[in-house]
Design a protein around this motif. Structure first.
Motif, mmCIF file in Angstrom:
data_model
loop_
_atom_site.group_PDB
_atom_site.id
_atom_site.type_symbol
_atom_site.label_atom_id
_atom_site.label_comp_id
_atom_site.label_asym_id
_atom_site.label_seq_id
_atom_site.Cartn_x
_atom_site.Cartn_y
_atom_site.Cartn_z
ATOM 1 N N ASP A 105 -96.154 151.422 -15.806
ATOM 2 C CA ASP A 105 -96.077 150.058 -16.319
ATOM 3 C C ASP A 105 -94.635 149.587 -16.454
ATOM 4 O OD1 ASP A 105 -98.737 149.201 -16.535
ATOM 5 O OD2 ASP A 105 -99.024 150.204 -18.454
ATOM 6 N N SER A 106 -93.755 150.483 -16.850
ATOM 7 C CA SER A 106 -92.343 150.111 -16.995
ATOM 8 C C SER A 106 -91.759 149.659 -15.663
ATOM 9 C CB SER A 106 -91.526 151.292 -17.536
ATOM 10 O OG SER A 106 -91.835 151.544 -18.879
ATOM 11 N N PHE A 107 -92.108 150.376 -14.598
ATOM 12 C CA PHE A 107 -91.582 150.010 -13.284
ATOM 13 C C PHE A 107 -92.071 148.635 -12.855
ATOM 14 C CE2 PHE A 107 -92.129 149.848 -8.645
ATOM 15 C CZ PHE A 107 -90.791 149.882 -8.276
ATOM 16 N N VAL A 108 -93.357 148.377 -13.003
ATOM 17 C CA VAL A 108 -93.902 147.069 -12.625
ATOM 18 C C VAL A 108 -93.262 145.967 -13.464
ATOM 19 C CG1 VAL A 108 -95.982 145.636 -12.615
ATOM 20 C CG2 VAL A 108 -96.079 147.984 -11.760
ATOM 21 N N SER A 109 -93.125 146.216 -14.752
ATOM 22 C CA SER A 109 -92.503 145.227 -15.629
ATOM 23 C C SER A 109 -91.059 144.970 -15.236
ATOM 24 C CB SER A 109 -92.569 145.705 -17.086
ATOM 25 O OG SER A 109 -92.030 144.738 -17.962
ATOM 26 N N LEU A 110 -90.346 146.025 -14.884
ATOM 27 C CA LEU A 110 -88.955 145.885 -14.449
ATOM 28 C C LEU A 110 -88.872 145.069 -13.166
ATOM 29 C CD1 LEU A 110 -85.946 146.735 -14.755
ATOM 30 C CD2 LEU A 110 -86.499 148.707 -13.314
ATOM 31 N N TYR A 111 -89.732 145.349 -12.214
ATOM 32 C CA TYR A 111 -89.733 144.627 -10.943
ATOM 33 C C TYR A 111 -89.896 143.132 -11.172
ATOM 34 C CZ TYR A 111 -91.506 142.676 -6.596
ATOM 35 O OH TYR A 111 -91.714 141.856 -5.506
ATOM 36 N N TYR A 112 -90.857 142.745 -11.989
ATOM 37 C CA TYR A 112 -91.098 141.318 -12.215
ATOM 38 C C TYR A 112 -90.027 140.686 -13.098
ATOM 39 C CZ TYR A 112 -95.443 141.440 -9.672
ATOM 40 O OH TYR A 112 -96.362 141.558 -8.655
ATOM 41 N N TYR A 113 -89.448 141.470 -13.974
ATOM 42 C CA TYR A 113 -88.330 140.954 -14.773
ATOM 43 C C TYR A 113 -87.174 140.559 -13.865
ATOM 44 C CZ TYR A 113 -84.423 140.880 -18.059
ATOM 45 O OH TYR A 113 -83.315 140.510 -18.781
ATOM 46 N N VAL A 114 -86.866 141.382 -12.891
ATOM 47 C CA VAL A 114 -85.778 141.074 -11.962
ATOM 48 C C VAL A 114 -86.093 139.793 -11.180
ATOM 49 C CG1 VAL A 114 -84.559 141.872 -9.901
ATOM 50 C CG2 VAL A 114 -85.015 143.462 -11.768
ATOM 51 N N GLN A 115 -87.343 139.636 -10.769
ATOM 52 C CA GLN A 115 -87.714 138.422 -10.039
ATOM 53 C C GLN A 115 -87.561 137.179 -10.916
ATOM 54 O OE1 GLN A 115 -88.127 139.317 -6.884
ATOM 55 N NE2 GLN A 115 -88.194 141.431 -7.647
ATOM 56 N N ASN A 116 -87.929 137.295 -12.188
ATOM 57 C CA ASN A 116 -87.905 136.143 -13.086
ATOM 58 C C ASN A 116 -86.515 135.810 -13.608
ATOM 59 O OD1 ASN A 116 -90.671 135.799 -12.859
ATOM 60 N ND2 ASN A 116 -91.136 137.045 -14.659
ATOM 61 N N PHE A 117 -85.611 136.797 -13.570
ATOM 62 C CA PHE A 117 -84.251 136.586 -14.072
ATOM 63 C C PHE A 117 -83.233 136.914 -12.984
ATOM 64 C CE2 PHE A 117 -86.725 136.989 -17.911
ATOM 65 C CZ PHE A 117 -86.127 136.100 -18.799
ATOM 66 N N SER A 118 -83.458 136.354 -11.822
ATOM 67 C CA SER A 118 -82.604 136.666 -10.664
ATOM 68 C C SER A 118 -81.144 136.318 -10.917
ATOM 69 C CB SER A 118 -83.101 135.922 -9.428
ATOM 70 O OG SER A 118 -83.119 134.521 -9.654
ATOM 71 N N ASP A 119 -80.889 135.358 -11.799
ATOM 72 C CA ASP A 119 -79.508 134.951 -12.081
ATOM 73 C C ASP A 119 -78.716 136.044 -12.780
ATOM 74 O OD1 ASP A 119 -81.556 134.171 -14.042
ATOM 75 O OD2 ASP A 119 -79.865 133.563 -15.306
ATOM 76 N N LEU A 120 -79.391 137.042 -13.321
ATOM 77 C CA LEU A 120 -78.715 138.129 -14.033
ATOM 78 C C LEU A 120 -78.312 139.277 -13.115
ATOM 79 C CD1 LEU A 120 -80.933 138.458 -17.239
ATOM 80 C CD2 LEU A 120 -78.847 137.111 -16.939
ATOM 81 N N PHE A 121 -78.711 139.190 -11.839
ATOM 82 C CA PHE A 121 -78.517 140.332 -10.949
ATOM 83 C C PHE A 121 -77.770 139.936 -9.679
ATOM 84 C CE2 PHE A 121 -82.373 140.992 -13.459
ATOM 85 C CZ PHE A 121 -82.042 142.178 -14.099
ATOM 86 N N PRO A 122 -76.443 139.870 -9.759
ATOM 87 C CA PRO A 122 -75.636 139.598 -8.557
ATOM 88 C C PRO A 122 -75.751 140.749 -7.577
ATOM 89 C CG PRO A 122 -74.233 140.305 -10.366
ATOM 90 C CD PRO A 122 -75.609 140.113 -10.952
ATOM 91 N N LYS A 123 -75.237 140.560 -6.380
ATOM 92 C CA LYS A 123 -75.364 141.575 -5.335
ATOM 93 C C LYS A 123 -74.745 142.912 -5.727
ATOM 94 C CE LYS A 123 -75.742 138.505 -1.345
ATOM 95 N NZ LYS A 123 -75.166 138.113 -0.024
ATOM 96 N N SER A 124 -73.770 142.879 -6.633
ATOM 97 C CA SER A 124 -73.120 144.115 -7.063
ATOM 98 C C SER A 124 -73.995 144.936 -8.014
ATOM 99 C CB SER A 124 -71.789 143.781 -7.758
ATOM 100 O OG SER A 124 -72.009 142.933 -8.877
ATOM 101 N N HIS A 125 -75.049 144.349 -8.543
ATOM 102 C CA HIS A 125 -75.917 145.037 -9.496
ATOM 103 C C HIS A 125 -76.925 145.906 -8.752
ATOM 104 C CE1 HIS A 125 -78.555 145.787 -12.896
ATOM 105 N NE2 HIS A 125 -77.694 145.193 -13.693
ATOM 106 N N ALA A 126 -77.169 147.093 -9.273
ATOM 107 C CA ALA A 126 -78.085 148.032 -8.606
ATOM 108 C C ALA A 126 -79.485 147.453 -8.449
ATOM 109 C CB ALA A 126 -78.148 149.335 -9.397
ATOM 110 N N LEU A 127 -79.918 146.638 -9.411
ATOM 111 C CA LEU A 127 -81.270 146.087 -9.359
ATOM 112 C C LEU A 127 -81.414 144.918 -8.396
ATOM 113 C CD1 LEU A 127 -82.237 146.279 -13.134
ATOM 114 C CD2 LEU A 127 -83.328 147.516 -11.259
ATOM 115 N N SER A 128 -80.311 144.444 -7.848
ATOM 116 C CA SER A 128 -80.385 143.308 -6.928
ATOM 117 C C SER A 128 -81.179 143.649 -5.666
ATOM 118 C CB SER A 128 -78.979 142.837 -6.544
ATOM 119 O OG SER A 128 -78.306 143.818 -5.770
#
Length: 242
Positions: A85-108
């Motif tokens: 569940d944590s992984f799925v939640s993390l995946y969708y969090y990144v999609q919903n807050f794309s402004d927080l993850f520039p290309k230099s961020h590992a989650l980008s």
């Protein structure tokens, strides 16, 4: 009173922060946005973590962190969640807050890609620089011998009972205070508080991974993290329902 929710990402931090904030009438403080205890110490010295406030950040259970937290008598609470569940939640969090993850961020690498995209699968299987870091942090807390560890699944299933023992540990309150906080921190009410929470609070459920993960994901969990998942007290999924 000061409370620090020190937990892995996407394990119920926001929910329990709202619950305890309501119970003790605490201001919700924006954290230093880094898991470095030195930054927390600077935050405290600058007066940015005053009395009667609560924050959450992804600190590890290091001696230095506890030294800083103890210096202001902060109460430390940790939440743990099923890694699927944590992984799925993390995946969708990144999609919903794309402004927080520039290309230099590992989650980008997760941005704007299907959940079964090769880049997403590579992140999931990354023991050191991928999702393995999240599992490693959760496990570190579980073996840290800290007694204030709450499983998200228990909080979801028995919200009142879990909050009762937590508050008895911190500072006992009347039962109605807990029930009132539960009502105020429902999914629908939290989403209405502000636009960030509207995006942040997605399914707030247990077992949602079954709606998103395929056998490819589950094989990665099984082969890369299976033993650790069991050590954390969770079941290793054998197959998907997709």
């Amino acid at each position: 009173m000061r409370i620090i929710i020190a937990s892995p990402p996407k394990s119920g931090n926001t929910w329990i922060k709202n619950l305890l904030g309501e119970i003790y009438d605490l201001a919700q403080i924006v954290s230093p946005s880094d898991d470095d205890p030195d930054l927390l110490q600077n935050y405290i010295q600058e007066g940015l973590f005053p009395e009667n406030s609560i924050m959450h950040e992804h600190y590890s259970p290091s001696a230095h962190f506890f030294e800083v937290a103890d210096s202001i008598s902060a109460q430390v609470i940790t939440t743990i969640r099923n890694p699927y569940d944590s992984f799925v939640s993390l995946y969708y969090y990144v999609q919903n807050f794309s402004d927080l993850f520039p290309k230099s961020h590992a989650l980008s690498v997760l941005l704007e890609k299907p959940i079964d995209h090769p880049d997403v699968l590579e992140y999931l299987s990354g023991v050191d620089n991928g999702f393995g870091a999240h599992i490693r942090l959760a496990y570190a807390w579980l073996i840290s011998n800290r007694k204030r560890i709450v499983r998200y699944e228990d909080l979801h299933a028995r919200t009142f009972e879990e909050l009762k023992w937590i508050t008895d540990e911190i500072r006992p309150v009347e039962d109605e205070k807990i029930r009132s906080a539960i009502r105020a921190s429902s999914v629908s009410r939290m989403r209405k508080k502000n636009s960030d929470l509207q995006r942040h609070v997605r399914s707030a459920s247990v077992g949602d991974w079954r709606n998103h993960l395929t056998d490819v994901h589950l094989e990665i969990f099984r082969s890369v993290y299976g033993e650790r998942i069991q050590e954390m007290g969770y079941e290793v999924a054998a197959f998907s329902n997709n």
